[in-house]
Scaffold this motif. Structure first.
Motif, PDB file in Angstrom:
ATOM      1  N   GLU A   6       1.039  -0.869  -0.044  1.00  5.70           N
ATOM      2  CA  GLU A   6      -0.282  -0.538   0.027  1.00  5.70           C
ATOM      3  C   GLU A   6       0.957   1.284  -0.006  1.00  5.70           C
ATOM      4  O   GLU A   6       0.610   2.109  -0.697  1.00  5.70           O
ATOM      5  CB  GLU A   6      -0.476   0.040   1.318  1.00  5.70           C
ATOM      6  CG  GLU A   6      -2.264  -0.609   0.954  1.00  5.70           C
ATOM      7  CD  GLU A   6      -3.196  -0.780   0.680  1.00  5.70           C
ATOM      8  OE1 GLU A   6      -3.095   0.489  -0.601  1.00  5.70           O
ATOM      9  OE2 GLU A   6      -4.422  -1.934   0.021  1.00  5.70           O
ATOM     10  N   THR A   7       1.802   1.387   0.695  1.00  5.34           N
ATOM     11  CA  THR A   7       2.816   2.411   0.414  1.00  5.34           C
ATOM     12  C   THR A   7       3.446   2.500   0.285  1.00  5.34           C
ATOM     13  O   THR A   7       3.543   3.532  -1.038  1.00  5.34           O
ATOM     14  CB  THR A   7       3.574   1.951   1.670  1.00  5.34           C
ATOM     15  OG1 THR A   7       3.516   1.959   2.704  1.00  5.34           O
ATOM     16  CG2 THR A   7       5.013   3.499   1.755  1.00  5.34           C
ATOM     17  N   GLU A   8       3.632   1.865  -1.075  1.00  5.47           N
ATOM     18  CA  GLU A   8       4.278   1.483  -2.670  1.00  5.47           C
ATOM     19  C   GLU A   8       3.317   2.606  -3.542  1.00  5.47           C
ATOM     20  O   GLU A   8       3.790   3.372  -4.256  1.00  5.47           O
ATOM     21  CB  GLU A   8       5.015   0.702  -3.336  1.00  5.47           C
ATOM     22  CG  GLU A   8       5.946   0.246  -2.494  1.00  5.47           C
ATOM     23  CD  GLU A   8       6.855  -0.893  -3.142  1.00  5.47           C
ATOM     24  OE1 GLU A   8       8.448  -1.417  -2.835  1.00  5.47           O
ATOM     25  OE2 GLU A   8       6.094  -1.800  -2.863  1.00  5.47           O
ATOM     26  N   PHE A   9       2.470   1.725  -3.101  1.00  8.44           N
ATOM     27  CA  PHE A   9       1.314   2.012  -4.461  1.00  8.44           C
ATOM     28  C   PHE A   9       0.750   3.593  -4.424  1.00  8.44           C
ATOM     29  O   PHE A   9       0.597   4.172  -4.909  1.00  8.44           O
ATOM     30  CB  PHE A   9      -0.175   1.418  -3.735  1.00  8.44           C
ATOM     31  CG  PHE A   9      -1.341   1.562  -4.773  1.00  8.44           C
ATOM     32  CD1 PHE A   9      -1.383   1.000  -6.295  1.00  8.44           C
ATOM     33  CD2 PHE A   9      -2.429   2.431  -4.238  1.00  8.44           C
ATOM     34  CE1 PHE A   9      -2.533   2.066  -6.551  1.00  8.44           C
ATOM     35  CE2 PHE A   9      -3.412   2.483  -5.000  1.00  8.44           C
ATOM     36  CZ  PHE A   9      -3.582   2.762  -6.012  1.00  8.44           C
ATOM     37  N   ALA A  10       0.890   4.228  -3.044  1.00 13.28           N
ATOM     38  CA  ALA A  10       0.322   5.415  -2.682  1.00 13.28           C
ATOM     39  C   ALA A  10       1.813   6.513  -2.861  1.00 13.28           C
ATOM     40  O   ALA A  10       1.212   6.997  -3.942  1.00 13.28           O
ATOM     41  CB  ALA A  10       0.554   5.170  -0.963  1.00 13.28           C
ATOM     42  N   THR A  11       2.356   6.158  -2.808  1.00 11.75           N
ATOM     43  CA  THR A  11       3.400   7.175  -3.522  1.00 11.75           C
ATOM     44  C   THR A  11       4.164   6.700  -5.385  1.00 11.75           C
ATOM     45  O   THR A  11       3.528   8.652  -5.706  1.00 11.75           O
ATOM     46  CB  THR A  11       5.345   6.669  -3.061  1.00 11.75           C
ATOM     47  OG1 THR A  11       5.433   6.447  -1.318  1.00 11.75           O
ATOM     48  CG2 THR A  11       6.421   7.479  -3.357  1.00 11.75           C
ATOM     49  N   LYS A  12       3.120   6.166  -5.099  1.00 15.51           N
ATOM     50  CA  LYS A  12       3.905   6.127  -6.755  1.00 15.51           C
ATOM     51  C   LYS A  12       2.500   6.431  -7.558  1.00 15.51           C
ATOM     52  O   LYS A  12       2.493   7.124  -8.343  1.00 15.51           O
ATOM     53  CB  LYS A  12       3.997   4.463  -7.498  1.00 15.51           C
ATOM     54  CG  LYS A  12       5.503   4.273  -7.641  1.00 15.51           C
ATOM     55  CD  LYS A  12       6.367   4.437  -8.087  1.00 15.51           C
ATOM     56  CE  LYS A  12       7.793   3.854  -8.105  1.00 15.51           C
ATOM     57  NZ  LYS A  12       8.459   4.449  -8.929  1.00 15.51           N
ATOM     58  N   ARG A  13       1.298   6.472  -7.205  1.00 15.72           N
ATOM     59  CA  ARG A  13       0.370   7.117  -7.108  1.00 15.72           C
ATOM     60  C   ARG A  13       0.500   8.820  -7.551  1.00 15.72           C
ATOM     61  O   ARG A  13      -0.332   9.176  -8.364  1.00 15.72           O
ATOM     62  CB  ARG A  13      -1.204   6.703  -7.079  1.00 15.72           C
ATOM     63  CG  ARG A  13      -2.211   7.145  -6.574  1.00 15.72           C
ATOM     64  CD  ARG A  13      -3.447   6.386  -6.138  1.00 15.72           C
ATOM     65  NE  ARG A  13      -5.179   7.078  -6.580  1.00 15.72           N
ATOM     66  CZ  ARG A  13      -5.237   7.706  -6.731  1.00 15.72           C
ATOM     67  NH1 ARG A  13      -4.854   9.575  -6.252  1.00 15.72           N
ATOM     68  NH2 ARG A  13      -6.551   8.432  -7.103  1.00 15.72           N
ATOM     69  N   ALA A  14       0.919   9.000  -5.981  1.00 16.13           N
ATOM     70  CA  ALA A  14       1.072  10.277  -6.199  1.00 16.13           C
ATOM     71  C   ALA A  14       1.919  10.940  -7.126  1.00 16.13           C
ATOM     72  O   ALA A  14       1.586  12.483  -7.901  1.00 16.13           O
ATOM     73  CB  ALA A  14       1.499  11.039  -5.001  1.00 16.13           C
ATOM     74  N   GLU A  15       2.604  10.204  -7.573  1.00 16.55           N
ATOM     75  CA  GLU A  15       3.779  10.976  -8.726  1.00 16.55           C
ATOM     76  C   GLU A  15       2.964  10.768  -9.682  1.00 16.55           C
ATOM     77  O   GLU A  15       3.467  12.035 -10.214  1.00 16.55           O
ATOM     78  CB  GLU A  15       5.044  10.036  -8.704  1.00 16.55           C
ATOM     79  CG  GLU A  15       5.926   9.959  -7.355  1.00 16.55           C
ATOM     80  CD  GLU A  15       7.302   8.844  -7.368  1.00 16.55           C
ATOM     81  OE1 GLU A  15       6.652   8.135  -8.146  1.00 16.55           O
ATOM     82  OE2 GLU A  15       7.732   9.033  -6.571  1.00 16.55           O
TER      83      GLU A  15
END
Length: 201
Positions: free
Chosen positions: A187-196
């Protein structure tokens, strides 16, 4: 001119086509033959009525040519940086527009005579509710078609970079969600990439 009042702010005329003038050939030819026949026939046969008949037929043919020329001159076919404009009629006027971003296809047809004398028909298929726009017996239809396609392509090229970014970004978001669903990222990686990705859009 009346068509100039229909132009929108910052709309520029790129090309102007016109109806073929070859339609005037027949009445003008008949006019010349009638007058010549009346003069020659009256002189050779010594029949004064032939002068009157030839002159009357010549006058009628000249009137036919004049009416046809007025009708042709009243037709306005314009290509602007936004649309293709068609106006016809002198007293009762009809008008039809085909916006460049709605154009799907442009077709032209020419008979054998049309190829010899460079005239033909043009049909513009659009995605609008008004359907196709037809141009009958216009001069140099190939040149008009080429100008329309070039203007439509230029308009699409101006809009395409943004569209590509939006499509590409949407696809990448879906791919990212697929990686999360498959458990390949957390979830953390997903949230970071999604924000980018959202910020890049």
């Amino acid at each position: 001119m009346a068509w100039q009042k229909t132009l929108q702010p910052d709309e520029k005329v790129l090309h102007r086509a016109h109806a073929s003038r070859w339609g005037l050939l027949l009445p003008l030819l008949l006019c010349a033959i009638s007058v010549l026949g009346g003069v020659v026939g009256g002189a050779l046969l010594a029949q004064p009525p032939l002068y009157v008949v030839g002159g009357a037929l010549g006058l009628a043919s000249a009137g036919w040519a004049l009416v046809r020329w007025i009708r042709l001159a009243s037709c306005v076919y314009l290509l602007t940086n936004r649309r293709v404009l068609k106006q016809e009629g002198l007293f009762a006027r009809t008008s039809k527009d085909a916006y460049l971003d709605k154009i799907n296809n442009v077709e032209h047809t020419q008979t054998f005579a049309g190829r010899l004398f460079d005239y033909g028909d043009l049909e513009i298929d659009t995605a609008s509710e008004t359907g196709a726009t037809h141009f009958h017996r216009i001069a140099d239809p190939v040149d008009f078609k080429r100008a329309i396609l070039a203007a439509a392509d230029e308009g699409r090229n101006r809009r395409s970079p943004q569209a590509v970014v939006q499509i590409s970004g949407a696809d990448r978001l879906r791919e990212l969600k697929g990686l999360l669903d498959e458990g390949l990222i957390d979830e953390t990686e997903f949230a970071t990439k999604r924000a980018e990705l959202v910020e890049a859009l």
